[in-house]
Design an enzyme around this catalytic site. Sequence first.
Site, PDB file in Angstrom:
ATOM      1  N   LYS A  18       6.346  -1.014  16.218  1.00  0.00           N
ATOM      2  CA  LYS A  18       6.223   0.278  16.921  1.00  0.00           C
ATOM      3  C   LYS A  18       4.777   0.447  17.372  1.00  0.00           C
ATOM      4  CE  LYS A  18       3.703   2.497  13.657  1.00  0.00           C
ATOM      5  NZ  LYS A  18       2.284   2.812  13.833  1.00  0.00           N
ATOM      6  N   ALA A 103      -2.256  -4.125  11.484  1.00  0.00           N
ATOM      7  CA  ALA A 103      -2.449  -3.903  12.917  1.00  0.00           C
ATOM      8  C   ALA A 103      -2.074  -2.491  13.354  1.00  0.00           C
ATOM      9  CB  ALA A 103      -1.626  -4.913  13.709  1.00  0.00           C
ATOM     10  N   GLY A 104      -1.402  -1.716  12.477  1.00  0.00           N
ATOM     11  CA  GLY A 104      -0.921  -0.387  12.894  1.00  0.00           C
ATOM     12  C   GLY A 104       0.358  -0.471  13.697  1.00  0.00           C
ATOM     13  N   ALA A 106       3.380  -1.307  12.161  1.00  0.00           N
ATOM     14  CA  ALA A 106       4.483  -1.094  11.209  1.00  0.00           C
ATOM     15  C   ALA A 106       5.271  -2.375  10.918  1.00  0.00           C
ATOM     16  CB  ALA A 106       5.427   0.013  11.695  1.00  0.00           C
ATOM     17  N   GLY A 107       4.564  -3.484  10.809  1.00  0.00           N
ATOM     18  CA  GLY A 107       5.239  -4.764  10.553  1.00  0.00           C
ATOM     19  C   GLY A 107       6.043  -4.765   9.253  1.00  0.00           C
ATOM     20  N   SER A 109       7.184  -2.151   7.608  1.00  0.00           N
ATOM     21  CA  SER A 109       8.279  -1.185   7.735  1.00  0.00           C
ATOM     22  C   SER A 109       9.396  -1.755   8.608  1.00  0.00           C
ATOM     23  CB  SER A 109       7.770   0.116   8.359  1.00  0.00           C
ATOM     24  OG  SER A 109       6.765   0.674   7.556  1.00  0.00           O
ATOM     25  N   ALA A 110       9.027  -2.507   9.644  1.00  0.00           N
ATOM     26  CA  ALA A 110      10.030  -3.127  10.520  1.00  0.00           C
ATOM     27  C   ALA A 110      10.886  -4.120   9.718  1.00  0.00           C
ATOM     28  CB  ALA A 110       9.347  -3.843  11.682  1.00  0.00           C
ATOM     29  N   ASP A 142       7.082   5.167   7.777  1.00  0.00           N
ATOM     30  CA  ASP A 142       7.446   4.618   9.095  1.00  0.00           C
ATOM     31  C   ASP A 142       8.841   3.987   9.108  1.00  0.00           C
ATOM     32  OD1 ASP A 142       5.086   5.323  10.305  1.00  0.00           O
ATOM     33  OD2 ASP A 142       4.139   3.357  10.027  1.00  0.00           O
TER      34      ASP A 142
HETATM   35  O1  C5P Z   1       4.258   6.076   3.704  1.00  0.00           O
HETATM   36  P1  C5P Z   1       3.388   4.874   3.661  1.00  0.00           P
HETATM   37  O2  C5P Z   1       3.405   4.189   2.328  1.00  0.00           O
HETATM   38  O3  C5P Z   1       3.620   3.922   4.773  1.00  0.00           O
HETATM   39  O4  C5P Z   1       1.906   5.390   3.877  1.00  0.00           O
HETATM   40  C1  C5P Z   1       0.782   4.557   3.690  1.00  0.00           C
HETATM   41  C2  C5P Z   1      -0.443   5.422   3.521  1.00  0.00           C
HETATM   42  O5  C5P Z   1      -0.754   6.083   4.756  1.00  0.00           O
HETATM   43  C3  C5P Z   1      -0.299   6.522   2.497  1.00  0.00           C
HETATM   44  O6  C5P Z   1      -0.609   6.061   1.206  1.00  0.00           O
HETATM   45  C4  C5P Z   1      -1.317   7.544   2.981  1.00  0.00           C
HETATM   46  O7  C5P Z   1      -2.610   7.171   2.591  1.00  0.00           O
HETATM   47  C5  C5P Z   1      -1.246   7.389   4.489  1.00  0.00           C
HETATM   48  N1  C5P Z   1      -0.326   8.369   5.106  1.00  0.00           N
HETATM   49  C6  C5P Z   1      -0.717   9.701   5.203  1.00  0.00           C
HETATM   50  N2  C5P Z   1       0.146  10.611   5.740  1.00  0.00           N
HETATM   51  C7  C5P Z   1       1.347  10.228   6.239  1.00  0.00           C
HETATM   52  C8  C5P Z   1       1.735   8.878   6.182  1.00  0.00           C
HETATM   53  C9  C5P Z   1       0.877   7.976   5.602  1.00  0.00           C
HETATM   54  O8  C5P Z   1      -1.821  10.068   4.797  1.00  0.00           O
HETATM   55  N3  C5P Z   1       2.143  11.134   6.768  1.00  0.00           N
END
Ligand code: C5P
Length: 303
Positions: A18, A103-104, A106-107, A109-110, A142
């Site tokens: 994404k 890379a941002g 979402a690898g 998560s994908a 994600d």
């Molecule tokens: O949900 P996920 O584990 O992918 O998030 C990774 C990190 O990104 C979280 O630990 C948090 O530091 C940050 N994050 C956030 N707010 C969100 C999603 C992610 O601060 N809504």
Amino acid sequence: MTRTAGTTGAITVYGHAKINLFLGIVGEYGQGFHALAMVMQSISLADALTLTPAIDIQLTCDHPTLPCDARNLAFRAAQLLQERSQSHRGVTIHIEKRIPIGAGLAGGSADAAAVLVGLNHLWGLGLTLPELAELGSQLGSDIPFCVMGGTMLATGRGEVLEPLSPLTLPLLLIKPNDVSIATPWAYQTHRQLRQQHPGWQVTPIQPMLEAIEHIHSPSDLIPHLHNDLEWPVLLQHPDLADLKASLQQDPDVLGVLMSGSGSAFFTLVADDDAAKRCAARWQSPTLSTWAVRTLDHGVTVYG
Ligand code: C5P
């Protein structure tokens, strides 16, 4: 998605990356999470996962540094679906990693989304995409988007999804090979910057939503591209700020934005030829490039 009684052979599933056409921080939840307003978009770049029926859950990957145990979201997604469905079936998952790490895009998560959708098919569970997305939200913010895919307004932690008009955009993706950004660091640093700058304000997402609704050409989106996480990341990595500035000078590039917490950038271009020209021009020993397109789904299953 069709309901099936399950599949006995191996299947191939593509988990698509994404980008964020808009990433706005609008508040803070407890436990280090933020309230977000985002436009998320699936793209054609994907990891290929082979799911083969087995006695228990096993994971292999062609990437040398990715963990293949419960630290990997794909492994945890299989465990979660097994628990939820009280299935006694297992699976061997093999990941061909094409989406760059850190890379941002979402690898991870994908991959988890591909496992949820693929195993639902392989085990004949008959869960709907929203049910799988809800399950995925337990593992990462994600993952629901990666399950549903397309063009979505994402709010809450990123898991509250609302479909937007589908976009058909050619894009150049570009990532410096030696810079990977840790997402928690980017959010935490943005928090510190906000505290140091009391005048900081939320950027409203509404103009971007209206531009998507009335789009005639990719240029219509350019004034509304926005990512709050560029502030901490470009401050810490001046080389990335220089890369963004150089990309903006390219005559084929209409607009540039970092995706998620970086370090990948995407550029909007006029057509597929421009994307391919840019990909060839910017490819170097230190930069990886991809000419990609937007997609209207997050996971593709080949039975
Ligand atoms: O949900 P996920 O584990 O992918 O998030 C990774 C990190 O990104 C979280 O630990 C948090 O530091 C940050 N994050 C956030 N707010 C969100 C999603 C992610 O601060 N809504």
